[in-house]
Design a protein around this motif. Structure first.
Motif, PDB file in Angstrom:
ATOM      1  N   ASN A 175       0.863  -1.187   0.000  1.00 58.78           N
ATOM      2  CA  ASN A 175       0.000   0.000   0.000  1.00 58.78           C
ATOM      3  C   ASN A 175       0.898   1.235   0.000  1.00 58.78           C
ATOM      4  O   ASN A 175       1.038   1.945   0.994  1.00 58.78           O
ATOM      5  CB  ASN A 175      -0.908  -0.014   1.226  1.00 58.78           C
ATOM      6  CG  ASN A 175      -1.930   1.096   1.202  1.00 58.78           C
ATOM      7  OD1 ASN A 175      -2.359   1.535   0.125  1.00 58.78           O
ATOM      8  ND2 ASN A 175      -2.303   1.586   2.357  1.00 58.78           N
ATOM      9  N   PRO A 214       2.626   4.925  -1.394  1.00 60.28           N
ATOM     10  CA  PRO A 214       2.156   6.220  -1.895  1.00 60.28           C
ATOM     11  C   PRO A 214       2.396   6.336  -3.395  1.00 60.28           C
ATOM     12  O   PRO A 214       3.414   5.869  -3.921  1.00 60.28           O
ATOM     13  CB  PRO A 214       3.015   7.232  -1.115  1.00 60.28           C
ATOM     14  CG  PRO A 214       4.222   6.475  -0.693  1.00 60.28           C
ATOM     15  CD  PRO A 214       3.786   5.057  -0.493  1.00 60.28           C
ATOM     16  N   HIS A 242      -3.145  -5.159  -0.622  1.00 60.08           N
ATOM     17  CA  HIS A 242      -4.148  -4.162  -1.004  1.00 60.08           C
ATOM     18  C   HIS A 242      -3.415  -2.889  -1.400  1.00 60.08           C
ATOM     19  O   HIS A 242      -2.210  -2.736  -1.157  1.00 60.08           O
ATOM     20  CB  HIS A 242      -5.126  -3.885   0.141  1.00 60.08           C
ATOM     21  CG  HIS A 242      -4.532  -3.091   1.270  1.00 60.08           C
ATOM     22  ND1 HIS A 242      -3.754  -3.655   2.262  1.00 60.08           N
ATOM     23  CD2 HIS A 242      -4.596  -1.762   1.578  1.00 60.08           C
ATOM     24  CE1 HIS A 242      -3.366  -2.726   3.113  1.00 60.08           C
ATOM     25  NE2 HIS A 242      -3.864  -1.558   2.726  1.00 60.08           N
ATOM     26  N   LEU A 243      -4.124  -1.977  -2.014  1.00 57.49           N
ATOM     27  CA  LEU A 243      -3.598  -0.664  -2.369  1.00 57.49           C
ATOM     28  C   LEU A 243      -4.743   0.327  -2.321  1.00 57.49           C
ATOM     29  O   LEU A 243      -5.714   0.216  -3.082  1.00 57.49           O
ATOM     30  CB  LEU A 243      -2.965  -0.683  -3.761  1.00 57.49           C
ATOM     31  CG  LEU A 243      -2.450   0.664  -4.305  1.00 57.49           C
ATOM     32  CD1 LEU A 243      -1.364   1.242  -3.399  1.00 57.49           C
ATOM     33  CD2 LEU A 243      -1.914   0.511  -5.729  1.00 57.49           C
ATOM     34  N   GLY A 244      -4.650   1.278  -1.399  1.00 57.77           N
ATOM     35  CA  GLY A 244      -5.682   2.300  -1.297  1.00 57.77           C
ATOM     36  C   GLY A 244      -6.995   1.767  -0.756  1.00 57.77           C
ATOM     37  O   GLY A 244      -7.064   0.700  -0.137  1.00 57.77           O
ATOM     38  N   ARG A 245      -8.071   2.514  -1.027  1.00 62.16           N
ATOM     39  CA  ARG A 245      -9.400   2.165  -0.533  1.00 62.16           C
ATOM     40  C   ARG A 245     -10.418   2.155  -1.673  1.00 62.16           C
ATOM     41  O   ARG A 245     -11.243   3.069  -1.798  1.00 62.16           O
ATOM     42  CB  ARG A 245      -9.832   3.150   0.550  1.00 62.16           C
ATOM     43  CG  ARG A 245      -8.916   3.117   1.777  1.00 62.16           C
ATOM     44  CD  ARG A 245      -9.370   4.078   2.843  1.00 62.16           C
ATOM     45  NE  ARG A 245      -8.535   3.996   4.037  1.00 62.16           N
ATOM     46  CZ  ARG A 245      -8.722   4.712   5.141  1.00 62.16           C
ATOM     47  NH1 ARG A 245      -9.723   5.579   5.196  1.00 62.16           N
ATOM     48  NH2 ARG A 245      -7.920   4.565   6.173  1.00 62.16           N
ATOM     49  N   PRO A 246     -10.357   1.131  -2.513  1.00 63.69           N
ATOM     50  CA  PRO A 246     -11.293   1.084  -3.648  1.00 63.69           C
ATOM     51  C   PRO A 246     -12.708   0.672  -3.268  1.00 63.69           C
ATOM     52  O   PRO A 246     -13.592   0.674  -4.129  1.00 63.69           O
ATOM     53  CB  PRO A 246     -10.653   0.041  -4.570  1.00 63.69           C
ATOM     54  CG  PRO A 246      -9.880  -0.841  -3.650  1.00 63.69           C
ATOM     55  CD  PRO A 246      -9.371   0.034  -2.544  1.00 63.69           C
ATOM     56  N   ASP A 262      -6.771   3.113 -11.322  1.00 62.07           N
ATOM     57  CA  ASP A 262      -5.744   3.939 -10.691  1.00 62.07           C
ATOM     58  C   ASP A 262      -5.183   3.322  -9.417  1.00 62.07           C
ATOM     59  O   ASP A 262      -4.162   3.771  -8.901  1.00 62.07           O
ATOM     60  CB  ASP A 262      -6.297   5.336 -10.373  1.00 62.07           C
ATOM     61  CG  ASP A 262      -7.473   5.301  -9.405  1.00 62.07           C
ATOM     62  OD1 ASP A 262      -8.358   4.446  -9.595  1.00 62.07           O
ATOM     63  OD2 ASP A 262      -7.501   6.121  -8.472  1.00 62.07           O
ATOM     64  N   LEU A 263      -5.837   2.253  -8.910  1.00 56.99           N
ATOM     65  CA  LEU A 263      -5.350   1.569  -7.718  1.00 56.99           C
ATOM     66  C   LEU A 263      -4.963   0.121  -8.011  1.00 56.99           C
ATOM     67  O   LEU A 263      -4.885  -0.716  -7.113  1.00 56.99           O
ATOM     68  CB  LEU A 263      -6.412   1.610  -6.613  1.00 56.99           C
ATOM     69  CG  LEU A 263      -6.705   2.991  -6.015  1.00 56.99           C
ATOM     70  CD1 LEU A 263      -7.811   2.906  -4.970  1.00 56.99           C
ATOM     71  CD2 LEU A 263      -5.441   3.595  -5.404  1.00 56.99           C
ATOM     72  N   ASN A 283      -5.097  -6.194  -6.694  1.00 55.19           N
ATOM     73  CA  ASN A 283      -5.541  -5.582  -5.443  1.00 55.19           C
ATOM     74  C   ASN A 283      -6.651  -6.385  -4.760  1.00 55.19           C
ATOM     75  O   ASN A 283      -7.742  -6.565  -5.302  1.00 55.19           O
ATOM     76  CB  ASN A 283      -6.033  -4.160  -5.744  1.00 55.19           C
ATOM     77  CG  ASN A 283      -6.212  -3.314  -4.510  1.00 55.19           C
ATOM     78  OD1 ASN A 283      -6.387  -3.805  -3.402  1.00 55.19           O
ATOM     79  ND2 ASN A 283      -6.177  -2.005  -4.702  1.00 55.19           N
TER      80      ASN A 283
END
Length: 399
Positions: free
Chosen positions: A22, A24, A58-62, A69-70, A115
């Motif tokens: 996760n 930036p 995971h990556l970000g909060r989809p 984009d995630l 993700n």
């Protein structure tokens, strides 16, 4: 004690590794590859032992929906660069045919699944989703301490279905924290600041058993000040937690844990780089002011406590360090580094905001340990059981 890679035969097995990628992002690329570099040690060890790493994160909060984009595909170039000549195969999904095909195609290297949070079953710990994830591995390695406080499918559901151990990064995180707080570790001081008020405010309620004093700053301190009837102007505050703040303060007092609030603060008309700040006593904050940092008396009070402490834990900068107000954060960090060098003060710091502020000041290397965890770091400090660690224990805790 956690089961580790030393406790499992990896040769010829598909090793499902829960990492924390996760990272930036900026301008369509990875802005800081620290978490990828930190995860590489476990991936390399699995490869060296003859295992086939299948990496998930995971990556970000989809919020349970695919978002280009995630996509973790953005991580592939950095992961490939860091691993060197090891091929990285990307799976278009983390479950189903796309995952199975990628795992089969990536036999000679590393497979990175899409993700996890593109599926609502991840955060909901859906047992069917956990079963689908587990189909990609013969055993499971958790190397994501920063997600160990979340009861998600990839954290608690999968290890219920596969032999499970800790990866080297998670193992190192837990052992480093345990060493810092090994008995006797009193007096112990906690520094709590930053912008994420909710989690940190609630964590303080658990700190009274482990810490002799907790110094608060940022939005956390503003919330306590507002709960006391103080003016905080347009400062960051959690208005729905004012009653909670008062209860926490009363609880800490009852437990003999001193809650240290600011005596003076730096205020500005806006929280932005270049904004002019001025120092005022807390009692003189005006309706149009915004609190952006601690004042010198408040810093001196923290330094006084540091001189008495055996160990200090830090979560969250003391002011708006990323918006041009790093003075209090840097002053306290310099004192921690000095005391660590001269008198053996043990120090741990955790969370992305804290690490960024310490690195920007060039002081990160002077700390005893920097944790990649944010919420997990706070909960561990408060003595809470982390769901993601329970399946990895050599002996399960008593019911």
């Amino acid at each position: 004690m956690l089961k580790s890679l030393d406790d499992i035969d990896l040769a010829g097995k598909r090793v499902l590794i829960r990492t924390d990628f996760n990272v930036p992002l900026a301008d369509g690329r990875v802005a800081d590859d620290t978490r990828i570099r930190e995860a590489a040690a476990t991936i390399r060890e699995v490869l060296a032992a003859g295992g086939r790493p299948v990496v998930m994160s995971h990556l970000g909060r989809p919020k349970g929906q695919p978002r280009p984009d995630l996509s973790l595909k953005i991580v592939v170039p950095d992961l490939s660069r860091i691993l060197g000549d090891v091929p990285v195969t990307f799976a278009r999904d983390c479950v189903g045919d796309a995952a199975r095909e990628a795992v089969e195609a990536g036999r000679d290297g590393v497979v990175l699944l899409e993700n996890l949070r593109f599926h609502p079953g991840e955060e909901g710990n859906d047992p069917n989703f956990a079963v689908e994830l587990a189909l990609s591995g013969d055993c499971y390695v958790n190397d994501a301490f920063s997600s160990a406080h979340r009861a998600h499918a990839s954290v608690v559901g999968v290890p219920e279905r596969l032999p499970a151990v800790a990866g080297r990064l998670l193992q190192h995180e837990v052992e480093s924290l345990e060493a810092a707080f090994a008995q006797p570790a009193r007096p112990a001081l906690a520094l709590v600041g930053g912008a994420k008020v909710d989690d940190k405010l609630k964590a303080i309620a658990h700190f009274s058993q482990r810490f002799d004093a907790v110094a608060v700053a940022g939005g956390v301190a503003n919330t306590f000040l507002r709960a006391d009837g103080r003016e905080v102007g347009g400062s960051l505050v959690a208005p729905d937690l004012l009653a909670t703040a008062q209860e926490i303060r009363d609880h800490a007092r009852d437990q003999g844990c001193e809650l240290i609030l600011p005596e003076d603060v730096v205020v500005a008309d806006e929280v932005a780089p270049g904004a002019a700040g001025r120092t005022v006593p807390v009692a003189e904050v005006g309706p149009g002011d915004r609190i952006v940092d601690l004042g010198p008396r408040s810093v001196a009070r923290i330094v006084e406590e540091l001189a008495k402490a055996t160990v200090v834990a830090w979560a969250g900068p003391l002011g708006a360090a990323d918006k041009g107000f790093p003075e209090a954060t840097e002053a306290v960090a310099r004192e921690i580094v000095r005391l660590g060098r001269e008198s053996g003060l043990r120090s741990v710091a955790g969370g992305g905001e804290t690490m960024a502020a310490l690195r920007a000041a060039g002081l990160a290397d002077g700390f005893g340990y920097l944790s990649l965890g944010g919420g997990a770091f706070l909960k561990w400090l408060g003595g809470e059981r982390l769901p993601g660690l329970q399946p990895l224990l050599r002996s399960p805790p008593a019911a």
